[in-house]
Design an enzyme around this catalytic site. Sequence first.
Site, short mmCIF file in Angstrom:
data_model
loop_
_atom_site.label_atom_id
_atom_site.label_comp_id
_atom_site.label_asym_id
_atom_site.label_seq_id
_atom_site.Cartn_x
_atom_site.Cartn_y
_atom_site.Cartn_z
N LYS A 272 96.51 1.44 -11.00
CA LYS A 272 95.08 1.08 -11.12
C LYS A 272 94.74 0.30 -10.10
O LYS A 272 95.23 -0.44 -9.46
CB LYS A 272 94.78 0.45 -12.61
N GLY B 171 98.93 -3.42 -24.94
CA GLY B 171 100.08 -2.64 -25.36
C GLY B 171 99.62 -1.15 -25.55
O GLY B 171 100.63 -0.48 -26.05
C1 LIG Z 1 93.42 -3.82 -18.27
S1 LIG Z 1 94.79 -4.86 -19.10
C2 LIG Z 1 96.00 -3.74 -19.24
C3 LIG Z 1 95.67 -2.96 -20.38
C4 LIG Z 1 96.87 -2.17 -21.03
N1 LIG Z 1 97.35 -0.88 -20.15
C5 LIG Z 1 96.92 -1.47 -22.21
O1 LIG Z 1 96.67 -0.27 -22.33
O2 LIG Z 1 96.81 -2.14 -23.06
C6 LIG Z 1 95.42 -5.47 -17.22
C7 LIG Z 1 96.37 -6.51 -17.58
O3 LIG Z 1 97.07 -6.87 -16.16
C8 LIG Z 1 97.63 -7.96 -16.53
N2 LIG Z 1 98.21 -8.44 -15.41
C9 LIG Z 1 97.57 -8.81 -14.19
N3 LIG Z 1 98.09 -9.36 -13.10
C10 LIG Z 1 99.41 -9.49 -13.52
C11 LIG Z 1 100.63 -9.86 -13.04
N4 LIG Z 1 100.83 -10.27 -11.82
N5 LIG Z 1 101.89 -9.61 -13.87
C12 LIG Z 1 101.55 -9.00 -15.18
N6 LIG Z 1 100.64 -8.54 -15.69
C13 LIG Z 1 99.49 -8.62 -14.87
C14 LIG Z 1 96.73 -8.87 -17.07
O4 LIG Z 1 97.22 -9.84 -17.85
C15 LIG Z 1 96.02 -7.93 -18.38
O5 LIG Z 1 96.77 -7.89 -19.54
#
Ligand SMILES: C[S@@+](CC[C@H](N)C(=O)[O-])C[C@H]1O[C@@H](n2cnc3c(N)ncnc32)[C@H](O)[C@@H]1O
Length: 227
Positions: free
Chosen positions: A178, A68
């Site tokens: 990203k 988050g």
């Molecule tokens: C690097 S983390 C994000 C960190 C976030 N931006 C933060 O600052 O807290 C990447 C996230 O992408 C999510 N993710 C990957 N594929 C997804 C999808 N199809 N739908 C929703 N979330 C997804 C993963 O569950 C993971 O929590």
Amino acid sequence: MSTAHRKCSNKGVSSNEWLRRQMRDIYVKQAGKENYRCRSAFKLLQIDEKYRILKPGHVVIDCGAAPGSWCQVAAQKVNAYGQDACQPRGTVIGIDLQSMAPIDGVHLLPLCDFTSEATQHRVREILKNKKADVLLSDMAPAATGVKSHNHEAIVTLCFSVLTFSLSVLKEGGTIVCKLWSGGDQPRLEKAMRAICDSVRVVKPSASRGDSAEIFLMGKGFHGFRTP
Ligand SMILES: C[S@@+](CC[C@H](N)C(=O)[O-])C[C@H]1O[C@@H](n2cnc3c(N)ncnc32)[C@H](O)[C@@H]1O
């Protein structure tokens, strides 16, 4: 390892190596001090500092939001909880496959796959008739040991963000996606250039230098133009 930090550690490095690196990392320390859920906050802060994409009153959709920290940054910048009574109040919607603890002023859609029609429908319901100013994606698929597979999977997620932008993003809006760089990057950039005035590759200093992570930023969204 905290739950929040575990959720940000989806990078395919061993957990010991990851822990050692986290303990040395200035952004991990700074995130703790400033109450951000993970170090990724500084990537968005640095992108925003340079390109000024988040303004009070903006509507922001954050795909791949857990734990988050981008939602925390966006909520501060767009005035999502009306913290500045003199500025318009913005909206932040955060979506993730994972669970997320609530964040003041943010609409969270935990345990939701962004690519599913049902999730995208829920986002449109929250937006009502409004459109978004900024569409963010820090989504990262579960990394495998095979770089090319990881690249393909993240590019597929980026394309789903571009497709979604066509129905939810305002004229003039911004997309930040990203990506782990690789062979399909030019194809993705071309697709973004077809719907945005300008596209650039951004690598904030909080993004680790030894990682293939980059961000594609499209500004001046206009969707497909008929010739
Ligand atoms: C690097 S983390 C994000 C960190 C976030 N931006 C933060 O600052 O807290 C990447 C996230 O992408 C999510 N993710 C990957 N594929 C997804 C999808 N199809 N739908 C929703 N979330 C997804 C993963 O569950 C993971 O929590």
